[in-house]
Design a protein around this motif. Sequence first.
Motif, PDB file in Angstrom:
ATOM      1  N   VAL A 213     -62.737  50.548  -6.038  1.00  0.00           N
ATOM      2  CA  VAL A 213     -61.550  50.156  -5.265  1.00  0.00           C
ATOM      3  C   VAL A 213     -61.529  48.631  -5.132  1.00  0.00           C
ATOM      4  O   VAL A 213     -60.485  47.990  -5.280  1.00  0.00           O
ATOM      5  CB  VAL A 213     -61.526  50.826  -3.872  1.00  0.00           C
TER       6      VAL A 213
ATOM      7  N   PHE B  63     -56.529  54.993  11.559  1.00  0.00           N
ATOM      8  CA  PHE B  63     -57.463  56.005  11.062  1.00  0.00           C
ATOM      9  C   PHE B  63     -58.478  56.449  12.122  1.00  0.00           C
ATOM     10  O   PHE B  63     -59.330  57.281  11.852  1.00  0.00           O
ATOM     11  CB  PHE B  63     -58.268  55.448   9.877  1.00  0.00           C
TER      12      PHE B  63
ATOM     13  N   ASN C 167     -67.496  58.465  -0.710  1.00  0.00           N
ATOM     14  CA  ASN C 167     -66.306  58.268   0.125  1.00  0.00           C
ATOM     15  C   ASN C 167     -65.178  59.066  -0.508  1.00  0.00           C
ATOM     16  O   ASN C 167     -64.926  58.929  -1.709  1.00  0.00           O
ATOM     17  CB  ASN C 167     -65.869  56.805   0.145  1.00  0.00           C
TER      18      ASN C 167
ATOM     19  N   GLN D 106     -62.792  44.722   9.493  1.00  0.00           N
ATOM     20  CA  GLN D 106     -61.790  45.583  10.108  1.00  0.00           C
ATOM     21  C   GLN D 106     -61.936  45.690  11.623  1.00  0.00           C
ATOM     22  O   GLN D 106     -60.998  46.094  12.296  1.00  0.00           O
ATOM     23  CB  GLN D 106     -61.826  46.979   9.472  1.00  0.00           C
TER      24      GLN D 106
ATOM     25  N   TRP E  66     -64.153  58.473   8.854  1.00  0.00           N
ATOM     26  CA  TRP E  66     -63.481  57.178   8.860  1.00  0.00           C
ATOM     27  C   TRP E  66     -62.273  57.327   9.769  1.00  0.00           C
ATOM     28  O   TRP E  66     -61.356  58.026   9.379  1.00  0.00           O
ATOM     29  CB  TRP E  66     -63.058  56.738   7.443  1.00  0.00           C
TER      30      TRP E  66
ATOM     31  N   TYR F  60     -61.120  61.092   0.267  1.00  0.00           N
ATOM     32  CA  TYR F  60     -60.022  61.273   1.211  1.00  0.00           C
ATOM     33  C   TYR F  60     -59.070  62.399   0.844  1.00  0.00           C
ATOM     34  O   TYR F  60     -58.612  63.143   1.694  1.00  0.00           O
ATOM     35  CB  TYR F  60     -59.242  59.951   1.355  1.00  0.00           C
TER      36      TYR F  60
ATOM     37  N   GLU G 231     -56.450  47.627   8.949  1.00  0.00           N
ATOM     38  CA  GLU G 231     -56.509  48.395   7.703  1.00  0.00           C
ATOM     39  C   GLU G 231     -56.122  47.485   6.519  1.00  0.00           C
ATOM     40  O   GLU G 231     -55.134  47.699   5.825  1.00  0.00           O
ATOM     41  CB  GLU G 231     -55.619  49.641   7.833  1.00  0.00           C
ATOM     42  N   TRP G 232     -56.917  46.437   6.319  1.00  0.00           N
ATOM     43  CA  TRP G 232     -56.775  45.545   5.163  1.00  0.00           C
ATOM     44  C   TRP G 232     -55.337  45.047   5.011  1.00  0.00           C
ATOM     45  O   TRP G 232     -54.758  44.602   5.996  1.00  0.00           O
ATOM     46  CB  TRP G 232     -57.295  46.252   3.894  1.00  0.00           C
TER      47      TRP G 232
ATOM     48  N   SER H 173     -66.162  55.499  -4.324  1.00  0.00           N
ATOM     49  CA  SER H 173     -64.916  56.139  -3.921  1.00  0.00           C
ATOM     50  C   SER H 173     -64.568  57.210  -4.953  1.00  0.00           C
ATOM     51  O   SER H 173     -64.798  57.037  -6.141  1.00  0.00           O
ATOM     52  CB  SER H 173     -63.817  55.080  -3.888  1.00  0.00           C
TER      53      SER H 173
ATOM     54  N   ASN I  69     -61.589  60.645  -5.423  1.00  0.00           N
ATOM     55  CA  ASN I  69     -60.722  61.711  -4.948  1.00  0.00           C
ATOM     56  C   ASN I  69     -60.653  62.777  -6.034  1.00  0.00           C
ATOM     57  O   ASN I  69     -60.858  62.483  -7.212  1.00  0.00           O
ATOM     58  CB  ASN I  69     -59.332  61.159  -4.646  1.00  0.00           C
TER      59      ASN I  69
ATOM     60  N   HIS J 138     -68.909  45.196   2.171  1.00  0.00           N
ATOM     61  CA  HIS J 138     -67.683  45.976   2.313  1.00  0.00           C
ATOM     62  C   HIS J 138     -66.507  45.006   2.162  1.00  0.00           C
ATOM     63  O   HIS J 138     -65.760  44.755   3.099  1.00  0.00           O
ATOM     64  CB  HIS J 138     -67.664  46.726   3.647  1.00  0.00           C
ATOM     65  N   TRP J 139     -66.437  44.378   0.974  1.00  0.00           N
ATOM     66  CA  TRP J 139     -65.252  43.676   0.468  1.00  0.00           C
ATOM     67  C   TRP J 139     -65.046  42.242   0.911  1.00  0.00           C
ATOM     68  O   TRP J 139     -64.117  41.593   0.438  1.00  0.00           O
ATOM     69  CB  TRP J 139     -63.976  44.487   0.784  1.00  0.00           C
TER      70      TRP J 139
ATOM     71  N   TRP K 211     -50.605  57.718   0.210  1.00  0.00           N
ATOM     72  CA  TRP K 211     -51.436  58.374  -0.812  1.00  0.00           C
ATOM     73  C   TRP K 211     -52.309  59.502  -0.251  1.00  0.00           C
ATOM     74  O   TRP K 211     -52.988  60.192  -1.003  1.00  0.00           O
ATOM     75  CB  TRP K 211     -52.308  57.349  -1.556  1.00  0.00           C
TER      76      TRP K 211
ATOM     77  N   ASN L 268     -69.845  49.086  -0.997  1.00  0.00           N
ATOM     78  CA  ASN L 268     -68.871  50.100  -0.642  1.00  0.00           C
ATOM     79  C   ASN L 268     -67.768  50.114  -1.687  1.00  0.00           C
ATOM     80  O   ASN L 268     -67.066  49.113  -1.867  1.00  0.00           O
ATOM     81  CB  ASN L 268     -68.240  49.784   0.720  1.00  0.00           C
ATOM     82  N   GLU L 269     -67.620  51.224  -2.396  1.00  0.00           N
ATOM     83  CA  GLU L 269     -66.497  51.442  -3.310  1.00  0.00           C
ATOM     84  C   GLU L 269     -66.260  50.283  -4.284  1.00  0.00           C
ATOM     85  O   GLU L 269     -65.199  49.632  -4.252  1.00  0.00           O
ATOM     86  CB  GLU L 269     -65.211  51.682  -2.517  1.00  0.00           C
TER      87      GLU L 269
ATOM     88  N   GLU M 285     -67.777  58.316   4.014  1.00  0.00           N
ATOM     89  CA  GLU M 285     -66.439  58.115   4.607  1.00  0.00           C
ATOM     90  C   GLU M 285     -65.554  59.304   4.293  1.00  0.00           C
ATOM     91  O   GLU M 285     -65.536  59.796   3.161  1.00  0.00           O
ATOM     92  CB  GLU M 285     -65.707  56.900   4.003  1.00  0.00           C
TER      93      GLU M 285
HETATM   94  C1  PNW Z   1     -61.526  53.043   1.995  1.00  0.00           C
HETATM   95  N1  PNW Z   1     -57.443  55.561  -2.364  1.00  0.00           N
HETATM   96  O1  PNW Z   1     -60.717  52.531   0.989  1.00  0.00           O
HETATM   97  C2  PNW Z   1     -62.301  51.872   2.580  1.00  0.00           C
HETATM   98  O2  PNW Z   1     -63.692  51.953   2.337  1.00  0.00           O
HETATM   99  C3  PNW Z   1     -62.033  51.624   4.027  1.00  0.00           C
HETATM  100  O3  PNW Z   1     -62.434  50.326   4.410  1.00  0.00           O
HETATM  101  C4  PNW Z   1     -60.569  51.873   4.330  1.00  0.00           C
HETATM  102  O4  PNW Z   1     -60.190  51.460   5.613  1.00  0.00           O
HETATM  103  C5  PNW Z   1     -60.332  53.367   4.132  1.00  0.00           C
HETATM  104  O5  PNW Z   1     -60.713  53.796   2.849  1.00  0.00           O
HETATM  105  C6  PNW Z   1     -58.894  53.800   4.385  1.00  0.00           C
HETATM  106  O6  PNW Z   1     -57.998  53.217   3.481  1.00  0.00           O
HETATM  107  C7  PNW Z   1     -59.915  53.342   0.186  1.00  0.00           C
HETATM  108  O7  PNW Z   1     -56.318  55.098  -2.691  1.00  0.00           O
HETATM  109  C8  PNW Z   1     -58.659  52.868  -0.173  1.00  0.00           C
HETATM  110  O8  PNW Z   1     -57.796  56.674  -2.763  1.00  0.00           O
HETATM  111  C9  PNW Z   1     -57.851  53.604  -1.020  1.00  0.00           C
HETATM  112  C10 PNW Z   1     -58.295  54.816  -1.517  1.00  0.00           C
HETATM  113  C11 PNW Z   1     -59.538  55.302  -1.159  1.00  0.00           C
HETATM  114  C12 PNW Z   1     -60.347  54.549  -0.310  1.00  0.00           C
END
Ligand code: PNW
Length: 494
Positions: free
Chosen positions: A179, A460, A319, A26, A444, A321, A451-452, A245, A247, A129-130, A365, A175-176, A392
């Motif tokens: 996801v 962000f 992580n 990234q 983050w 959000y 952003e992927w 990850s 939520n 990380h992916w 989201w 990482n996650e 994160e």
């Molecule tokens: C994370 N969701 O991914 C990643 O670790 C980061 O690299 C990324 O940039 C960041 O979040 C922001 O997107 C996620 O849908 C992607 O809940 C999606 C989710 C959560 C984390």
Amino acid sequence: DFALEAELKGALRKDFLWGYATAAPQIEGAWNIDGKGPSTWDVLAHTPGRVLDNSTGDDACRSYDFFKEDVKLMKSYGVNAYRFSLSWSRIIPLGSASDPVNEAGLAFYSDLIDELLAAGITPFLTLFHWDVPAALEERYKSMLNQDKFVKDFVRYARVCFERFGDRVKHWITYNEPGVYALAGYAGGAHAPNRSSDREKYDEGDTSTEPWIVGHTQLVSHGHVVKVYRDEFQPKQGGTIGITLSGNWSEPWDVEDESDRAAAQRALEFEIAWFADPVHGIGEVDYPACMREQLGDRLPTFTDNEKKLVRGSSDFYGMNTYTAFFVRTAVPPGSPIPPEDHKGNLLWFDENKQGVSRGAESDTEWLRTSPWGFAKLLRWIWSRYHKPIFVTENGTTTKGEHVSAPPREDVLNDTHRIEFYRSYVGELAKAVKEEGIDIRSYFGWTLMDNWEWAKGYTDRFGVTWIDFESPEKTRYPKRSAAFNRQYFKHLIAEA
Ligand code: PNW
């Protein structure tokens, strides 16, 4: 100067680590410089139609060239820690256990680590990380071939421990993993773009592959942790773990038993999928609700895998959000489609009558839901009872897509400030009022970045980046100053 809650002063331990997190694909750019091999994300970016704005991460923030500037910026932000990831294909361009290492790639990370330590910033390294080396996807479909992948990942990790472990005391393997498995093998929008959706992708089986990929990550994580603990931890004395990850899932109607069960299932499919095998008690297995719905599509653990996985994380890496409302999608008794990978749920990302999910961001989201973060911290603490490292947490903000130099009102990112104020406030309250053991917080992210699959459309960062300029000029947003003052207030004096 910002007004801060007086009763939270000094609520966090004096060795609390705080800073920002990033990921190599990234921010680094230099995708083919100094011997770096292509990763699956480079392949995706160079395939037309796969990234929203048709951008690539070829240059991104050019942190490969400007890492000293990044460190200076962080120093000015007052952080004491930085979480970043290593690009496997920069270190071993072709990826496998028998392929040569790239000294130039190793030197880059070694210099970054030295620069951080000289600035008094503790490095937190993520091994994965992916970005899988593209050669491993081509040769044997990477994580779909567990035995080969384990060997290659363990060798890569070993190189990192050997070269950096004298100075790096905080390691994250994955990482996650959830996801990664779902976005890359179910939805298909992330690398390696596998999915049963034949309109968009021509390979992949969503009903089985995400679960295999999840299992490969868990088992290879276990192997790497064993290597670290047996061969490196005794003399290097660091910690190692995995970051998940998660939520918060709230029942749509708390009075409705089936909505409450759906919310619990959501947490288990998303979080306990990995956290139960790693951090749980009792028999090592995936959660019963996953076994029940997925049957033998879900891999089983061999006796050796059980030993490797249980207890394989020194901490709970978190992580998070946002929060969602959920209820059951298919009524009890009727068959759940085999492609369902979420636990038979309907997700509501709008506000519910009378209860607000929170303010909207620039990401569909993601809303500001600190109430969900507060509940999630308690859920994780009571289920797993491990020290928590928040690795994160952050948000986008509407209206940041303007041309450079950004106007004052754009840099005054009040939505992001309110996000950090409320989430970090909940964290401090959880520590102060309930004694939850929380040891770090990483926002983050350090700066707007690639952003992927969203390309440069989601910002962000606490730093605004001028992606048009050759040197990717960095402009601090006001949230960076806010966090600096906030953590100074919250962390107890030595
Ligand atoms: C994370 N969701 O991914 C990643 O670790 C980061 O690299 C990324 O940039 C960041 O979040 C922001 O997107 C996620 O849908 C992607 O809940 C999606 C989710 C959560 C984390």
